[in-house]
Write a protein that holds these residues in place. Structure first.
Motif, PDB file in Angstrom:
ATOM      1  N   PHE A  31      51.366  33.664 -45.439  1.00  0.00           N
ATOM      2  CA  PHE A  31      50.742  33.987 -43.934  1.00  0.00           C
ATOM      3  C   PHE A  31      49.127  33.922 -44.054  1.00  0.00           C
ATOM      4  N   ALA A  32      48.525  34.238 -45.189  1.00  0.00           N
ATOM      5  CA  ALA A  32      47.290  34.255 -45.057  1.00  0.00           C
ATOM      6  C   ALA A  32      46.880  32.481 -45.206  1.00  0.00           C
ATOM      7  N   TYR A  33      47.302  31.740 -45.577  1.00  0.00           N
ATOM      8  CA  TYR A  33      47.036  30.268 -45.743  1.00  0.00           C
ATOM      9  C   TYR A  33      47.850  29.465 -44.666  1.00  0.00           C
ATOM     10  N   ALA A  34      48.692  30.100 -43.920  1.00  0.00           N
ATOM     11  CA  ALA A  34      49.244  29.392 -42.918  1.00  0.00           C
ATOM     12  C   ALA A  34      48.251  28.571 -42.147  1.00  0.00           C
ATOM     13  N   ASN A 171      48.792  15.615 -49.416  1.00  0.00           N
ATOM     14  CA  ASN A 171      48.510  16.835 -48.627  1.00  0.00           C
ATOM     15  C   ASN A 171      47.924  15.967 -47.508  1.00  0.00           C
ATOM     16  N   PRO A 172      48.410  15.628 -46.522  1.00  0.00           N
ATOM     17  CA  PRO A 172      48.010  14.607 -45.473  1.00  0.00           C
ATOM     18  C   PRO A 172      46.731  15.277 -44.514  1.00  0.00           C
ATOM     19  N   TYR A 173      47.091  16.826 -44.450  1.00  0.00           N
ATOM     20  CA  TYR A 173      46.376  17.572 -43.502  1.00  0.00           C
ATOM     21  C   TYR A 173      44.917  18.191 -44.247  1.00  0.00           C
ATOM     22  N   LEU A 174      45.106  17.947 -45.595  1.00  0.00           N
ATOM     23  CA  LEU A 174      44.124  18.813 -46.300  1.00  0.00           C
ATOM     24  C   LEU A 174      44.195  20.201 -46.321  1.00  0.00           C
ATOM     25  N   GLY A 175      45.259  20.655 -46.142  1.00  0.00           N
ATOM     26  CA  GLY A 175      45.767  22.191 -46.207  1.00  0.00           C
ATOM     27  C   GLY A 175      45.432  22.683 -47.486  1.00  0.00           C
ATOM     28  N   TYR A 176      44.661  23.912 -47.372  1.00  0.00           N
ATOM     29  CA  TYR A 176      44.415  24.784 -48.493  1.00  0.00           C
ATOM     30  C   TYR A 176      45.558  25.584 -48.934  1.00  0.00           C
ATOM     31  N   GLY A 177      46.523  25.768 -48.058  1.00  0.00           N
ATOM     32  CA  GLY A 177      47.883  26.538 -48.556  1.00  0.00           C
ATOM     33  C   GLY A 177      48.751  25.503 -49.229  1.00  0.00           C
ATOM     34  N   SER A 178      48.947  24.271 -48.614  1.00  0.00           N
ATOM     35  CA  SER A 178      49.823  23.271 -49.525  1.00  0.00           C
ATOM     36  C   SER A 178      49.167  23.155 -50.856  1.00  0.00           C
ATOM     37  N   PHE A 179      47.580  23.059 -50.964  1.00  0.00           N
ATOM     38  CA  PHE A 179      47.269  22.763 -52.256  1.00  0.00           C
ATOM     39  C   PHE A 179      47.308  23.914 -53.223  1.00  0.00           C
ATOM     40  N   VAL A 180      47.178  25.274 -52.815  1.00  0.00           N
ATOM     41  CA  VAL A 180      46.988  26.277 -53.624  1.00  0.00           C
ATOM     42  C   VAL A 180      48.290  27.020 -53.981  1.00  0.00           C
ATOM     43  N   MET A 181      49.323  27.098 -52.929  1.00  0.00           N
ATOM     44  CA  MET A 181      50.385  28.070 -52.923  1.00  0.00           C
ATOM     45  C   MET A 181      51.308  27.516 -54.105  1.00  0.00           C
ATOM     46  N   PRO A 182      51.783  26.379 -54.242  1.00  0.00           N
ATOM     47  CA  PRO A 182      52.559  25.875 -55.389  1.00  0.00           C
ATOM     48  C   PRO A 182      52.089  26.603 -56.732  1.00  0.00           C
ATOM     49  N   ALA A 183      50.809  26.675 -57.038  1.00  0.00           N
ATOM     50  CA  ALA A 183      50.438  27.393 -58.205  1.00  0.00           C
ATOM     51  C   ALA A 183      50.595  28.839 -58.192  1.00  0.00           C
ATOM     52  N   ILE A 184      50.328  29.293 -57.224  1.00  0.00           N
ATOM     53  CA  ILE A 184      50.201  30.849 -56.928  1.00  0.00           C
ATOM     54  C   ILE A 184      51.580  31.302 -57.127  1.00  0.00           C
ATOM     55  N   LEU A 246      61.515  29.245 -53.686  1.00  0.00           N
ATOM     56  CA  LEU A 246      61.215  27.615 -53.727  1.00  0.00           C
ATOM     57  C   LEU A 246      61.921  26.810 -52.952  1.00  0.00           C
ATOM     58  N   ASP A 247      62.880  27.278 -52.198  1.00  0.00           N
ATOM     59  CA  ASP A 247      63.642  26.563 -51.059  1.00  0.00           C
ATOM     60  C   ASP A 247      63.413  26.919 -49.780  1.00  0.00           C
ATOM     61  N   LEU A 248      64.198  28.247 -49.317  1.00  0.00           N
ATOM     62  CA  LEU A 248      63.881  28.947 -47.915  1.00  0.00           C
ATOM     63  C   LEU A 248      62.534  29.125 -47.697  1.00  0.00           C
ATOM     64  N   HIS A 249      61.847  29.815 -48.547  1.00  0.00           N
ATOM     65  CA  HIS A 249      60.489  30.327 -48.086  1.00  0.00           C
ATOM     66  C   HIS A 249      59.551  28.863 -48.150  1.00  0.00           C
ATOM     67  N   TYR A 250      59.556  27.969 -48.905  1.00  0.00           N
ATOM     68  CA  TYR A 250      58.998  26.678 -48.820  1.00  0.00           C
ATOM     69  C   TYR A 250      59.261  25.990 -47.257  1.00  0.00           C
ATOM     70  N   ARG A 251      60.485  26.154 -46.741  1.00  0.00           N
ATOM     71  CA  ARG A 251      60.724  25.566 -45.778  1.00  0.00           C
ATOM     72  C   ARG A 251      60.145  26.265 -44.532  1.00  0.00           C
ATOM     73  N   LEU A 252      60.154  27.698 -44.639  1.00  0.00           N
ATOM     74  CA  LEU A 252      59.654  28.534 -43.584  1.00  0.00           C
ATOM     75  C   LEU A 252      58.127  28.257 -43.129  1.00  0.00           C
ATOM     76  N   PHE A 253      57.291  27.893 -44.423  1.00  0.00           N
ATOM     77  CA  PHE A 253      55.973  27.695 -44.220  1.00  0.00           C
ATOM     78  C   PHE A 253      55.478  26.255 -44.190  1.00  0.00           C
ATOM     79  N   HIS A 254      56.550  25.435 -44.400  1.00  0.00           N
ATOM     80  CA  HIS A 254      56.065  23.722 -44.331  1.00  0.00           C
ATOM     81  C   HIS A 254      55.406  23.552 -45.512  1.00  0.00           C
TER      82      HIS A 254
END
Length: 390
Positions: A31-34, A171-184, A246-254
């Motif tokens: 939510f913070a990185y949404a 990461n087409p939109y250079l989003g910070y969430g898409s960058f850091v959330m997989p590692a977190i 890794l599945d439903l949560h990933y889909r919810l936050f795109h």
């Protein structure tokens, strides 16, 4: 396994750390990185020229999505006060002879001051301002060539000799969430397992509960069934929570999902068992449940940095990066980002998966040694009590 399930689901603190923390932390961070991309950063402009050309330049700064002109001030001192008051994060100084230099064919100088202590702010403001100035300069050159009699294609080619196309991979939109959330998310899985298993191990040591692992009527108990039983319990719990995250949560936050499901499964199996067996090995060292929180909670940030995500791997000393591979998260984060964000195949991440299986063997051996020593100690205590009673 029955004892382990009972120990988990009758301890509210362990349930909070071992099960709910993964869901809570991943949701809060997501939510913070949404918003993904930082927009509308306030800047200040000092326009000493007050001409149509300078006003056009100011409009360029205000028209982009990344910045907006919050203040037009008359002096650098006033701009400094706004800057250090955190009301603006960049200052543009347009000199008094700006339009005169442009129309006279001279090189005009515009000063840009950007807050580099906050990298996200710096990148957004600097890129937007430089792009605006570059576009304005190219337009002025184009109009000057047209006025001299050049045709439009020739003027366009001269004012902008190289046209580039930018393609942001993975990461087409250079989003910070898409960058850091997989590692977190991968680091959260490791840390919650280590802390939760450590709390149970500390509780069992504190209250002498390891004797429950020896069935009635038997003097000893083999170590391997105990370690395997414990590991299967935690694996069964995290198979469910990890599937959700890794599945439903990933889909919810795109978040990007470019990987093959079987490849992710091939990674997560050794990753979970490496984390679990490391947790069991460490838990044998704790004598109180609080030790787990005190000794493991602070490691989350160093572990994330050593993975080479939040801090570039190229900037980490080689010896320190190699040392970081003793944590399953280092190989797990690297492989997971390659698979899920970049669409890597099983062969592409085979070195990381191989390293995780090595850690499974090493930490499995250490867990067996730790449990064996605890059972030996418990057996000696039982024998001493029996002798005293006799």
């Amino acid at each position: 396994m029955r004892n382990e399930y009972r120990a988990i689901f009758t301890d509210k603190g362990v349930i909070l750390v071992l099960i709910l923390a993964l869901l809570i932390y991943s949701t809060i961070y997501s939510f913070a990185y949404a918003p993904q991309v930082l927009r509308n950063v306030p800047i200040g402009v000092i326009d000493q020229d007050k001409t149509p050309a300078s006003r056009k330049l100011v409009e360029t700064f205000d028209s982009g999505p990344n910045t907006y002109v919050a203040y037009e001030v008359g002096s650098m001192e006033e701009a400094k006060n706004l800057f250090f008051g955190r009301k603006i994060y960049g200052v543009v100084y347009i000199p008094a002879n700006y339009e005169k230099q442009l129309l006279g064919g001279q090189q005009a100088v515009v000063a840009i001051y950007v807050d580099a202590s906050y990298f996200l702010m710096y990148r957004q403001v600097f890129q937007e301002l430089v792009t605006g100035i570059g576009t304005t300069g190219a337009m002025v050159e184009f109009q000057r060539l047209i006025a001299k009699g050049a045709d439009i294609p020739q003027a366009r080619a001269t004012s902008q000799p190289v046209i580039y196309q930018s393609h942001n991979l993975f990461n087409p939109y250079l989003g910070y969430g898409s960058f850091v959330m997989p590692a977190i998310i991968i680091v959260i899985i490791q840390q919650t397992l280590l802390i939760g298993i450590g709390m149970i191990g500390g509780t069992w040591s504190e209250f002498g509960l390891y004797r429950k692992l020896v069935p009635p009527g038997r003097k000893r108990m083999s170590t391997l069934p105990i370690v395997a039983g414990k590991a299967l319990v935690y694996a069964s719990i995290y198979a469910v929570t990890s599937l959700y995250v890794l599945d439903l949560h990933y889909r919810l936050f795109h978040f990007p999902m470019n990987g093959n499901g079987l490849t992710i499964l091939a990674l997560m199996i050794p990753y979970l068992f490496a984390c679990i067996l490391l947790g069991i090995a460490i838990s044998t060292l704790f004598r109180h449940r609080e030790n787990s929180l005190l000794l493991l909670l602070w490691t989350s940030i160093p572990v994330l940095m050593l993975s080479g995500v939040s801090f570039p791997r190229e900037a980490i000393p080689d010896w320190l990066f190699e040392l970081g591979k003793i944590f399953p998260s280092s190989s797990g984060v690297d492989a997971f980002i390659r698979i899920q964000s970049m669409g890597a195949t099983f062969q592409d991440v085979l070195p990381q998966i191989r390293m995780l299986w090595i850690l499974v063997i090493v930490y499995g051996g250490l867990a067996c040694i730790g449990i064996h020593l605890l059972l030996q100690d418990e057996y000696r205590k039982r024998s001493r009590i029996g002798k005293d009673a006799a």
